[in-house]
Scaffold this active site. Sequence first.
Site, PDB file in Angstrom:
ATOM      1  N   PHE A 133     -10.231 -34.552 -17.010  1.00  0.00           N
ATOM      2  CA  PHE A 133      -8.679 -34.568 -17.615  1.00  0.00           C
ATOM      3  C   PHE A 133      -8.696 -36.137 -17.750  1.00  0.00           C
ATOM      4  CE2 PHE A 133      -3.982 -34.526 -17.434  1.00  0.00           C
ATOM      5  CZ  PHE A 133      -3.936 -33.498 -18.330  1.00  0.00           C
ATOM      6  N   ASP A 212     -11.039 -32.594  -8.485  1.00  0.00           N
ATOM      7  CA  ASP A 212      -9.703 -32.241  -9.134  1.00  0.00           C
ATOM      8  C   ASP A 212      -9.707 -30.625  -9.016  1.00  0.00           C
ATOM      9  OD1 ASP A 212      -7.583 -31.497 -10.707  1.00  0.00           O
ATOM     10  OD2 ASP A 212      -7.391 -33.253 -11.974  1.00  0.00           O
ATOM     11  N   TYR A 237       1.705 -25.873 -10.562  1.00  0.00           N
ATOM     12  CA  TYR A 237       2.495 -25.406 -11.673  1.00  0.00           C
ATOM     13  C   TYR A 237       1.932 -24.526 -12.493  1.00  0.00           C
ATOM     14  CZ  TYR A 237       1.342 -30.038 -13.603  1.00  0.00           C
ATOM     15  OH  TYR A 237       0.517 -31.097 -13.952  1.00  0.00           O
ATOM     16  N   LYS A 238       0.360 -24.378 -12.453  1.00  0.00           N
ATOM     17  CA  LYS A 238      -0.537 -23.728 -13.212  1.00  0.00           C
ATOM     18  C   LYS A 238      -0.666 -22.224 -12.717  1.00  0.00           C
ATOM     19  CE  LYS A 238      -3.141 -27.532 -14.797  1.00  0.00           C
ATOM     20  NZ  LYS A 238      -2.198 -27.891 -16.088  1.00  0.00           N
ATOM     21  N   ARG A 387      -6.433 -22.709 -26.437  1.00  0.00           N
ATOM     22  CA  ARG A 387      -6.968 -22.135 -24.839  1.00  0.00           C
ATOM     23  C   ARG A 387      -6.156 -21.150 -24.518  1.00  0.00           C
ATOM     24  NH1 ARG A 387      -6.061 -26.886 -20.597  1.00  0.00           N
ATOM     25  NH2 ARG A 387      -3.879 -26.493 -21.252  1.00  0.00           N
TER      26      ARG A 387
HETATM   27  C1  LIG Z   1      -6.908 -31.050 -14.414  1.00  0.00           C
HETATM   28  C2  LIG Z   1      -5.635 -31.967 -14.275  1.00  0.00           C
HETATM   29  N1  LIG Z   1      -5.635 -32.948 -13.612  1.00  0.00           N
HETATM   30  C3  LIG Z   1      -4.616 -33.808 -13.531  1.00  0.00           C
HETATM   31  C4  LIG Z   1      -3.361 -33.380 -14.129  1.00  0.00           C
HETATM   32  C5  LIG Z   1      -2.446 -34.342 -14.376  1.00  0.00           C
HETATM   33  O1  LIG Z   1      -1.370 -33.680 -13.147  1.00  0.00           O
HETATM   34  P1  LIG Z   1       0.138 -34.476 -12.950  1.00  0.00           P
HETATM   35  O2  LIG Z   1       1.007 -34.423 -14.276  1.00  0.00           O
HETATM   36  O3  LIG Z   1       0.847 -33.556 -11.747  1.00  0.00           O
HETATM   37  O4  LIG Z   1       0.039 -35.951 -12.278  1.00  0.00           O
HETATM   38  C6  LIG Z   1      -3.415 -32.179 -15.108  1.00  0.00           C
HETATM   39  C7  LIG Z   1      -2.246 -31.760 -15.805  1.00  0.00           C
HETATM   40  O5  LIG Z   1      -2.031 -30.871 -16.570  1.00  0.00           O
HETATM   41  C8  LIG Z   1      -4.575 -31.576 -15.196  1.00  0.00           C
HETATM   42  O6  LIG Z   1      -4.662 -30.429 -15.753  1.00  0.00           O
END
Ligand SMILES: Cc1ncc(COP(=O)(O)O)c(C=O)c1O
Length: 427
Positions: A133, A212, A237-238, A387
């Site tokens: 990400f 992650d 939240y997913k 997606r």
């Molecule tokens: C794989 C991944 N890592 C990190 C994040 C970032 O998360 P946050 O905004 O809660 O810090 C996301 C957000 O969608 C994500 O999909």
Amino acid sequence: MSQYSAPVSTDAAYAAHLDARDPLAPFRDRFVIAYPDLVYLDGNSLGRLPAATLALADDLARRQWGDHLIRGWNDGWFDAPERIGAKIARLLGARPDEVIVADSTSVNLFKLVVAALRARDGRPRVLTDDLNFPSDIYVLRGALDLLDKGHRLDIVPSPDGVHGPEAALRAALDERTALLTLSHTAFKSGYVYDLAGLTAAAHAAGVLTLWDLSHSVGAIPVDVGAAGVDLAIGCTYKYLNGGPGAPAFLYIRRDLQDTLRNPIAGWMGQKSLFDFGLDYEPAAGLRRFLTGTPPIVSLSLVEPGVDLLLEAGMERVRAKSEAQSAYLIGLWEALLEPLGFTLNSPRAARRRGSHVSLGHAEGLRIDLALIDKMKVLPDFRAPDTIRLGIAPLYTTYRDIHAAVLALRTIVAERLYEQYSSEAPVVT
Ligand SMILES: Cc1ncc(COP(=O)(O)O)c(C=O)c1O
């Protein structure tokens, strides 16, 4: 027809038949479904609202906060990060005291990267890939910059933008590498890494691992314990259905907890926080990785979604997710590939998470038409990827069938031409 997918019937009646045989189908009624004809395929970004969360939100505001006031801290609030963390641990194959809920995924990543690099002083290299990400890369760079110890971030490229560069990562692990950090399931293609294999390869070179798990938790049965994972983070939240911006979790293997230092030390991680001493002494165990006051309202609302997954069981969730993504890929092959859609996710089920990405040169305009004309809600990731997220607790086979037919109509009838190729703020 590929070696991985069986031919599927494209009939709507077949989708209805699959729904009728689905053992998890009753779980859909445990969610708020405000518009039954809306096809929601974005649970990989923001999960639906569990009905139990509504009741809990009311209780939190009226009784816990309104009536109980400050006494709430001694009546469940103070322990909530650990209590809910222990439940998430069961989804991850971790022990109850190895997961805590705190802050955002990004902040937890920062804390764990800094702690890990301090624990591997003298090793100047951090390894990741270009499927990670992007925000994780920003956080990594920020942490390395702040440490100012001459660390280098090596971003190993994927061979095709879909699959992780697993062999190249293994080959790159050496005695100069401090940390290997990857998204277990890639946010765009949905590629899933071999958690145990890569962790073992990293350990053989003395390298710490930080995974992650944002796109894995609640979608795939993860076993951090069996894999010997060192550190992990993830969002709620997913697939956990914790609500927009709900706090994230972090995992630290038990034997590492007392050796690592939280770089954002704060009173919630202090050993005796109500002594108000000026010297910081970290609490034992994972609590030292808390910083400030937990956001009790949004934190508490994470629990009902986790409870639903524990009730359903991750093996059953994964079985349905695999069946539904294979069904979707079968429909793509029959109806969408001839219209120029590419499959931007792995074909092999064991390497695929719970979303399927389809590419098209007109991806953004097709996505906008899907939302506006067809009442289908997926999401879009530049430059061309739509997606389609499968959340087995509430996604139906009919949802998937309707989405594929809608995609076909939009392209066959060129309905996307009515939309501008300018992206809205959130896609
Ligand atoms: C794989 C991944 N890592 C990190 C994040 C970032 O998360 P946050 O905004 O809660 O810090 C996301 C957000 O969608 C994500 O999909």
